[in-house]
Design a protein around this motif. Structure first.
Motif, PDB file in Angstrom:
ATOM      1  N   ILE A  86       0.860  -1.185   0.000  1.00 43.29           N
ATOM      2  CA  ILE A  86       0.000   0.000   0.000  1.00 43.29           C
ATOM      3  C   ILE A  86       0.895   1.233   0.000  1.00 43.29           C
ATOM      4  O   ILE A  86       1.643   1.471   0.949  1.00 43.29           O
ATOM      5  CB  ILE A  86      -0.926   0.044   1.239  1.00 43.29           C
ATOM      6  N   GLU A  87       0.798   2.001  -1.067  1.00 43.50           N
ATOM      7  CA  GLU A  87       1.564   3.248  -1.153  1.00 43.50           C
ATOM      8  C   GLU A  87       0.824   4.301  -0.342  1.00 43.50           C
ATOM      9  O   GLU A  87      -0.304   4.665  -0.641  1.00 43.50           O
ATOM     10  CB  GLU A  87       1.654   3.708  -2.607  1.00 43.50           C
ATOM     11  N   GLY A  88       1.445   4.770   0.728  1.00 43.72           N
ATOM     12  CA  GLY A  88       0.772   5.762   1.543  1.00 43.72           C
ATOM     13  C   GLY A  88       1.491   6.037   2.838  1.00 43.72           C
ATOM     14  O   GLY A  88       2.701   5.818   2.958  1.00 43.72           O
ATOM     15  N   ASP A 139      -3.987   4.820   2.014  1.00 38.89           N
ATOM     16  CA  ASP A 139      -3.493   4.963   0.653  1.00 38.89           C
ATOM     17  C   ASP A 139      -3.634   6.422   0.199  1.00 38.89           C
ATOM     18  O   ASP A 139      -3.989   7.306   0.987  1.00 38.89           O
ATOM     19  CB  ASP A 139      -4.208   3.996  -0.301  1.00 38.89           C
ATOM     20  N   ALA A 140      -3.392   6.667  -1.064  1.00 39.55           N
ATOM     21  CA  ALA A 140      -3.398   8.040  -1.582  1.00 39.55           C
ATOM     22  C   ALA A 140      -4.750   8.715  -1.437  1.00 39.55           C
ATOM     23  O   ALA A 140      -4.845   9.941  -1.363  1.00 39.55           O
ATOM     24  CB  ALA A 140      -2.973   8.041  -3.044  1.00 39.55           C
ATOM     25  N   LYS A 145      -6.189   0.699   5.835  1.00 38.80           N
ATOM     26  CA  LYS A 145      -6.056  -0.762   5.890  1.00 38.80           C
ATOM     27  C   LYS A 145      -5.328  -1.129   7.175  1.00 38.80           C
ATOM     28  O   LYS A 145      -4.340  -0.488   7.543  1.00 38.80           O
ATOM     29  CB  LYS A 145      -5.283  -1.291   4.684  1.00 38.80           C
TER      30      LYS A 145
END
Length: 497
Positions: A86-88, A139-140, A145
């Protein structure tokens, strides 16, 4: 570079703790980025069992709010869990950025999704036991999550690694019973409430943070938290959220909310109330200034035709000063001037109406209702009923809706429509001294009244009436189509159920 298990190309370290480190990696078979948790087992059978169980739990969980496991690797006496990447940022990092990072509505949306994920875990018999802002990644688009099921416990399943007597969790977020080495089915409710209390307070640390682990645990067991303190614009929601947090953070787990559903409902209701308010305010803005400030403007320009005679110029001066402050959006100062005029004997429907508008602009709707009512009392005795009383009824209806007095709002909207339709039928109801409204202006006011009544019908789950009123609003004022489309779509969907 050598591939891990001939499939994963390890990259930079994303984070590291006492139990392992997490790498960013590339899955060369799918060309997707993944996160790989390298677990420090050190031939410890208890830790190895925990690692395997964490993978099995993550693998079995299929929910958008829980990070999913993809693969499990074991070789050279090392254990790896491959997870979706997860990019964030973590919720902890978001909180550290401060209050202005996201708006209150976005906070509610994040809180709802966190509660939904925790509810899903608990409903499936899993107690996370280490919920904290660092274990929630966003995330973005700020979708949360939940991470790290390493010390999660299955209800009614006895594991040697979770036996009574071991303190498991993070001291500043764990429940009181966890400090006693136990866990309850609603232990996660307490932890979730602590996280979200901190989030809505924008506090850098947990509200139970102490100078050390012992101090923090003492706070968890003994400290009673003050009610949540929200920004001025959202003070109306403090009581409901405060009671919800209090129930969810009761020290005795038997008296605590059984699930996070209580918080989930409170957050959803609050979000729904705010969005309802936004819709109402948006339609008033969209239809132009005619209904909100049209009467105000008319009275400012033509007040000589409406106001009572008075030999003293002082009331007039105060009224004009009030109008000036109103135009500058200095509503408190405007109210002061209007009251001075009233104290000097200048009383009329118009001046009370303007005070009502000021209080509406300050979001003090109960006070605005009082002054709209006084304005309508003055207007009611006039020939054919003053045509501008339609604005008074509409504004009071708006205030009633925003204070959840829906039945009263409906009566005022019906009266608004009755007056406006009479005006349209007879061309105008004003006397010779009053400015005549154009057909377009009357249609815009009718559209606003139908739109607001349609929104009210939707809130009351009267879907057919909603569709009828919104269609009328769009016919009268096509610019409302965009705002009406979402509600129309939902109302039509409800009818199909």
């Amino acid at each position: 570079m050598e591939l891990l298990n001939k499939r994963y190309k390890l990259g930079r370290v994303l984070g590291q703790g006492a139990m392992g480190r997490v790498h960013l990696a590339q899955d060369v078979t799918t060309n997707q980025q993944v996160a790989i948790k390298e677990c420090f087992a050190q031939n410890n059978d208890e830790l190895i069992e925990r690692i395997k169980r964490e993978y099995e739990l993550m693998k079995s969980m299929d929910h958008p709010g829980v990070v999913k496991a993809i693969d499990f690797l074991h070789f050279d006496n090392k254990y790896f869990i491959v997870m979706e990447f997860i990019e964030g940022i973590t919720l902890h990092e978001l909180i550290q950025r401060g209050r202005r990072t996201v708006k209150f509505v976005k906070q509610l949306e994040i809180a709802i999704k966190i509660c939904e994920a925790v509810y899903f875990l608990n409903k499936n018999g899993i107690i996370h036991r280490d919920l904290k802002p660092q274990n929630i990644i966003l995330d973005a688009n700020y979708n949360p999550k939940i991470l790290d099921l390493g010390i999660a416990k299955l209800e009614n399943v006895d594991h040697s690694i979770t036996q009574t007597g071991n303190i498991i969790g993070t001291p500043t977020y764990m429940s009181p019973e966890q400090i006693d080495g136990k866990s309850a089915t609603n232990s996660d409710v307490f932890s979730t409430a602590v996280i979200l209390y901190q989030f809505f307070s924008w506090a850098k640390q947990s509200p139970f943070h102490g100078h050390g682990a012992i101090s923090s645990m003492t706070n968890v067991v003994e400290k009673k938290l003050p009610p949540i303190n929200l920004k001025l614009a959202y003070k109306n929601y403090e009581v409901r959220l405060g009671k919800t947090f209090a129930k969810s953070m009761r020290k005795d787990h038997e008296k605590r909310s059984k699930t996070v559903e209580n918080m989930l409902t409170a957050f959803k209701d609050t979000l729904k109330a705010i969005k309802r308010k936004e819709i109402i305010n948006k339609v008033i803005t969209t239809v132009g200034s005619t209904l909100v400030t049209g009467l105000f403007i008319l009275l400012w320009v033509l007040r000589g035709s409406f106001m009572v005679d008075n030999d003293s110029p002082l009331p007039n001066t105060h009224f004009e000063d009030g109008n000036t402050f109103f135009s500058q959006q200095k509503y408190s100062e405007a109210i002061t001037e209007y009251r001075k005029a009233i104290n000097l004997g200048e009383k009329s429907g118009e001046i009370f109406y303007n005070i009502g508008l000021c209080y509406s602009s300050l979001e003090k709707y109960q006070k605005s209702i009082k002054y709209y009512t006084e304005a309508l009392r003055y207007w009611r005795g006039e020939v054919w009923e003053n045509p501008y009383s339609a604005s008074g009824h509409f504004q009071r209806a708006r205030a009633y809706v925003l204070t959840k007095q829906f039945e009263k709002a409906l009566k005022d909207l019906n009266k608004t429509l009755e007056i406006l339709h009479k005006m349209k039928a007879f061309g105008d109801l004003g006397s010779a001294n009053q400015v005549k409204k154009t057909a377009k202006e009357i249609d815009e006011e009718l559209a606003a009244a139908y739109f607001l009544r349609g929104v009210l019908h939707y809130e009351n789950q009267k879907n057919t009436a909603t569709i009828q009123d919104l269609k009328k609003a769009i016919t009268l004022n096509p610019s409302l189509k965009k705002q009406a489309s979402e509600i129309l779509e939902k109302a039509r969907a409800n009818l199909k159920k």
